[in-house]
Write an enzyme that holds these catalytic residues in place. Structure first.
Site, PDB file in Angstrom:
ATOM      1  N   ALA A 130       0.852  -1.194   0.000  1.00  0.00           N
ATOM      2  CA  ALA A 130       0.000   0.000   0.000  1.00  0.00           C
ATOM      3  C   ALA A 130       0.885   1.240   0.000  1.00  0.00           C
ATOM      4  O   ALA A 130       1.284   1.723   1.054  1.00  0.00           O
ATOM      5  CB  ALA A 130      -0.930   0.000   1.217  1.00  0.00           C
ATOM      6  N   TRP A 156       9.015   2.669   4.321  1.00  0.00           N
ATOM      7  CA  TRP A 156       9.365   3.990   3.793  1.00  0.00           C
ATOM      8  C   TRP A 156       9.026   5.106   4.780  1.00  0.00           C
ATOM      9  O   TRP A 156       8.569   6.180   4.395  1.00  0.00           O
ATOM     10  CB  TRP A 156       8.678   4.261   2.447  1.00  0.00           C
ATOM     11  CG  TRP A 156       8.894   3.204   1.427  1.00  0.00           C
ATOM     12  CD1 TRP A 156       7.952   2.440   0.822  1.00  0.00           C
ATOM     13  CD2 TRP A 156      10.161   2.763   0.895  1.00  0.00           C
ATOM     14  NE1 TRP A 156       8.528   1.550  -0.058  1.00  0.00           N
ATOM     15  CE2 TRP A 156       9.894   1.729  -0.022  1.00  0.00           C
ATOM     16  CE3 TRP A 156      11.490   3.140   1.114  1.00  0.00           C
ATOM     17  CZ2 TRP A 156      10.901   1.073  -0.727  1.00  0.00           C
ATOM     18  CZ3 TRP A 156      12.480   2.482   0.414  1.00  0.00           C
ATOM     19  CH2 TRP A 156      12.179   1.465  -0.494  1.00  0.00           C
ATOM     20  N   CYS A 157       9.246   4.846   6.044  1.00  0.00           N
ATOM     21  CA  CYS A 157       8.867   5.810   7.080  1.00  0.00           C
ATOM     22  C   CYS A 157      10.039   6.753   7.375  1.00  0.00           C
ATOM     23  O   CYS A 157      11.035   6.351   7.994  1.00  0.00           O
ATOM     24  CB  CYS A 157       8.432   5.075   8.339  1.00  0.00           C
ATOM     25  SG  CYS A 157       7.788   6.168   9.611  1.00  0.00           S
ATOM     26  N   GLU A 240       1.177  19.835   3.593  1.00  0.00           N
ATOM     27  CA  GLU A 240       2.151  18.820   3.192  1.00  0.00           C
ATOM     28  C   GLU A 240       2.796  19.165   1.852  1.00  0.00           C
ATOM     29  O   GLU A 240       4.027  19.165   1.719  1.00  0.00           O
ATOM     30  CB  GLU A 240       1.476  17.454   3.086  1.00  0.00           C
ATOM     31  CG  GLU A 240       2.394  16.369   2.551  1.00  0.00           C
ATOM     32  CD  GLU A 240       1.681  15.040   2.302  1.00  0.00           C
ATOM     33  OE1 GLU A 240       2.358  14.086   1.871  1.00  0.00           O
ATOM     34  OE2 GLU A 240       0.451  14.966   2.530  1.00  0.00           O
ATOM     35  N   ARG A 241       2.008  19.487   0.873  1.00  0.00           N
ATOM     36  CA  ARG A 241       2.550  19.672  -0.469  1.00  0.00           C
ATOM     37  C   ARG A 241       3.244  21.021  -0.626  1.00  0.00           C
ATOM     38  O   ARG A 241       4.183  21.148  -1.408  1.00  0.00           O
ATOM     39  CB  ARG A 241       1.441  19.440  -1.494  1.00  0.00           C
ATOM     40  CG  ARG A 241       1.094  17.952  -1.504  1.00  0.00           C
ATOM     41  CD  ARG A 241      -0.076  17.518  -2.310  1.00  0.00           C
ATOM     42  NE  ARG A 241      -0.216  16.066  -2.128  1.00  0.00           N
ATOM     43  CZ  ARG A 241      -1.260  15.360  -2.524  1.00  0.00           C
ATOM     44  NH1 ARG A 241      -2.270  15.948  -3.130  1.00  0.00           N
ATOM     45  NH2 ARG A 241      -1.300  14.051  -2.316  1.00  0.00           N
ATOM     46  N   ARG A 266      34.794  27.365 -15.306  1.00  0.00           N
ATOM     47  CA  ARG A 266      35.390  26.284 -16.080  1.00  0.00           C
ATOM     48  C   ARG A 266      35.637  26.718 -17.531  1.00  0.00           C
ATOM     49  O   ARG A 266      34.712  27.207 -18.198  1.00  0.00           O
ATOM     50  CB  ARG A 266      34.457  25.069 -16.052  1.00  0.00           C
ATOM     51  CG  ARG A 266      34.870  23.904 -16.926  1.00  0.00           C
ATOM     52  CD  ARG A 266      36.064  23.178 -16.397  1.00  0.00           C
ATOM     53  NE  ARG A 266      36.272  21.914 -17.101  1.00  0.00           N
ATOM     54  CZ  ARG A 266      37.391  21.220 -17.053  1.00  0.00           C
ATOM     55  NH1 ARG A 266      38.407  21.657 -16.321  1.00  0.00           N
ATOM     56  NH2 ARG A 266      37.504  20.085 -17.713  1.00  0.00           N
ATOM     57  N   GLN A 277      26.592  28.751 -26.547  1.00  0.00           N
ATOM     58  CA  GLN A 277      25.140  28.908 -26.648  1.00  0.00           C
ATOM     59  C   GLN A 277      24.376  27.718 -26.074  1.00  0.00           C
ATOM     60  O   GLN A 277      23.327  27.899 -25.440  1.00  0.00           O
ATOM     61  CB  GLN A 277      24.742  29.137 -28.104  1.00  0.00           C
ATOM     62  CG  GLN A 277      23.267  29.478 -28.279  1.00  0.00           C
ATOM     63  CD  GLN A 277      22.885  29.644 -29.732  1.00  0.00           C
ATOM     64  OE1 GLN A 277      22.770  28.654 -30.454  1.00  0.00           O
ATOM     65  NE2 GLN A 277      22.706  30.878 -30.174  1.00  0.00           N
ATOM     66  N   GLY A 340      32.267  15.324 -15.772  1.00  0.00           N
ATOM     67  CA  GLY A 340      32.738  14.368 -14.775  1.00  0.00           C
ATOM     68  C   GLY A 340      32.739  14.931 -13.375  1.00  0.00           C
ATOM     69  O   GLY A 340      32.553  14.190 -12.393  1.00  0.00           O
TER      70      GLY A 340
END
Length: 379
Positions: A130, A156-157, A240-241, A266, A277, A340
Site C-alpha cells: 500500500a 518507507w517511514c 504537506e505539499r 570552467r 550557446q 565528470g
C-alpha cells in the site's frame, strides 16, 4: 515577481546568514551529516529550534511563532538552498499540523511544545502493498480493554530512527470501504512492540521499516476520531505539499547557483563553457522555470494563508508537481553540464540530483498528483 515585506526579507536573510555560518562549507556539512550518510542533523536542528524556527507555524499558545505558510516557505527555501541538513523538518511539520488539527488538548500541547523545542516527528502511512493506494493498508489496530493492540508492517517511514514519536495510520475496521475504518495513533518511538529497521538508500539513512508486534497503546493515543483517519489525512494536503514544494524550490535554486558558478569558471577551448550557446540557453530555460515555480509556490502559500480551512487539492498537487519536476530537471541537467565533476562526490551536484529525483516519489508520486489535478477538471 514574488515580493516580500521588509520583515519577511529580513527573516530570509537571517536564515541565510545562520546557514552560511553553520553549513557554508563542505567540511561543516560533512561534520553535521556523518560525511553525507545522514540527511538530517538533530544537533543543528536543535540550534534552529533555539532561534524559534522549528516551531515557525506552531501557534503561539504552544510556544511557536504562529507564522503563516508564506514565512514557512521562505524558511524552507532558504534553509535548503543553503544546504542545511534538516531533511527531517518536512515530515515533522507535516505531522505537527495533524496534531494541531485533531489531537486532544493534552496530547496537542505535549507534542507541539516538543516540536518548538526541536523534537522531530514521523508519520507512517505506506506499507509493502500500500504505497500510492493508501486506502489498501492492512496494518491493524484491535480494540482491547483500555486501549489498542497494533500488529503489522509499515515501510518507507521517514524520520522514525530519530523521531520522538510516530503518527501511525492503521486499520481499525474492515466492514466499510477501503477509505473507511482508518485511525491515527500517537506512538512514542520507544513503545514496546515497535521495531524500527533501516532501509539502505542512495540518500543514506532516511527511511525505515516499522514492525508492530502486539504493540499496545492506550485509548488516549487515538488522534482525532476513530475511523476518520482518511479524512484527517486529506485535511493536511495543503500544508504537506507546500512544504515539499518549498524545499524542492530551494534545492533547484542551489543546483542552479552551483552550476552557474561552475560553468562561469570552467574553461574549454579558451573560454568559459557557460558562454557557449548550448549551455547559455539551457541555463536561461532553467532560470525561467525556477522563477515560475517560485511564483506558484508563494501564490499557493498566500491563498492557503487567506483561507486556512479551505482544501485546495488542485493547487496543492500543482505546486508539488511543478516544484519537484523543476528540481529534477535542473539537477540532472546541472550535473551533466558539469561533466565528470558533476558525477564526483567532491562536488554537491550528484547529491542534489538524488534529493530531487526521490522528491517525485514521496509525498504522493507525481503520477498521483497529475491524476488528482485531472480529476478536479472532471476527467
Amino acid at each position: 515577481m514574488v515580493t516580500f515585506t521588509p520583515e519577511q526579507t529580513a527573516f530570509a536573510q537571517a536564515v541565510t546568514d545562520f546557514c552560511q555560518r553553520e553549513t557554508g562549507t563542505r567540511e561543516q556539512r560533512d561534520k553535521w551529516t556523518n560525511n553525507g550518510e545522514e540527511n538530517h542533523s538533530q544537533e543543528l536542528y536543535k540550534k534552529m529550534a533555539d532561534l524559534g524556527w522549528a516551531g515557525i507555524i506552531v501557534p503561539e499558545e504552544f510556544g511557536g511563532a504562529g507564522a503563516g505558510n508564506v514565512e514557512l516557505c521562505i524558511f524552507l527555501e532558504e534553509a535548503i538552498r543553503n544546504q542545511a541538513p534538516i531533511g527531517g523538518i518536512g515530515p515533522t511539520l507535516i505531522t505537527a499540523a495533524a496534531y494541531e488539527k485533531f489531537a486532544n488538548d493534552d496530547l496537542k500541547r505535549e507534542v507541539l511544545e516538543g516540536v518548538v523545542a526541536g523534537d522531530a516527528l514521523s508519520i507512517s502511512m505506506s506499507e509493502p502493498e500500500a504505497g500510492s493506494d493508501v486506502g489498501a493498508l492492512t496494518c491493524r489496530a484491535e480494540k482491547v480493554e483500555g486501549g489498542w493492540v497494533i500488529n503489522g508492517q509499515k515501510t518507507w517511514c521517514s524520520n522514525a530512527h530519530f523521531a520522538k514519536s510516530i503518527l501511525l495510520i492503521a486499520r481499525t475496521d474492515r466492514s466499510g470501504g477501503k477509505h473507511e475504518g482508518l485511525t491515527q495513533f500517537h506512538i512514542p518511538a520507544d513503545t514496546p512492540g515497535l521495531q524500527i529497521s533501516q532501509i539502505d538508500t542512495l540518500g543514506g539513512r532516511e527511511v525505515n521499516d516499522l514492525y508492530f508486534t502486539d504493540c499496545k497503546v492506550p485509548d488516549s493515543a487515538v488522534v482525532g476520531q476513530v475511523g476518520n483517519g482518511w479524512k484527517q489525512l486529506m485535511a493536511g494536503l495543503n500544508t504537506e505539499r507546500l512544504i515539499l514544494a518549498a524545499m524542492q524550490l530551494g534545492l533547484a535554486q542551489r543546483s542552479f547557483d552551483d552550476t552557474l558558478a561552475f560553468i562561469t569558471e570552467r574553461k574549454q577551448f579558451g573560454r568559459p563553457i557557460g558562454t557557449f550557446q548550448a549551455l547559455r540557453h539551457r541555463m536561461a530555460d532553467h532560470a525561467t522555470e525556477i522563477a515560475c515555480t517560485r511564483e506558484l509556490v508563494y501564490s499557493v502559500a498566500k491563498a492557503a494563508d487567506a483561507n486556512p480551512d479551505k482544501l485546495m487539492p488542485r493547487e496543492a498537487s500543482m505546486v508539488k508537481l511543478k516544484a519537484t519536476e523543476t528540481s529534477k530537471a535542473m539537477t540532472i541537467d546541472g550535473m551533466q553540464m558539469m561533466g565528470g565533476y558533476g558525477y564526483a562526490k567532491e562536488f554537491d551536484a550528484e547529491r542534489l540530483m538524488r534529493g530531487a529525483i526521490i522528491s517525485t516519489v514521496f509525498g504522493g508520486t507525481n503520477e498521483i498528483q497529475r491524476d488528482v489535478i485531472g480529476k478536479t477538471y472532471g476527467l
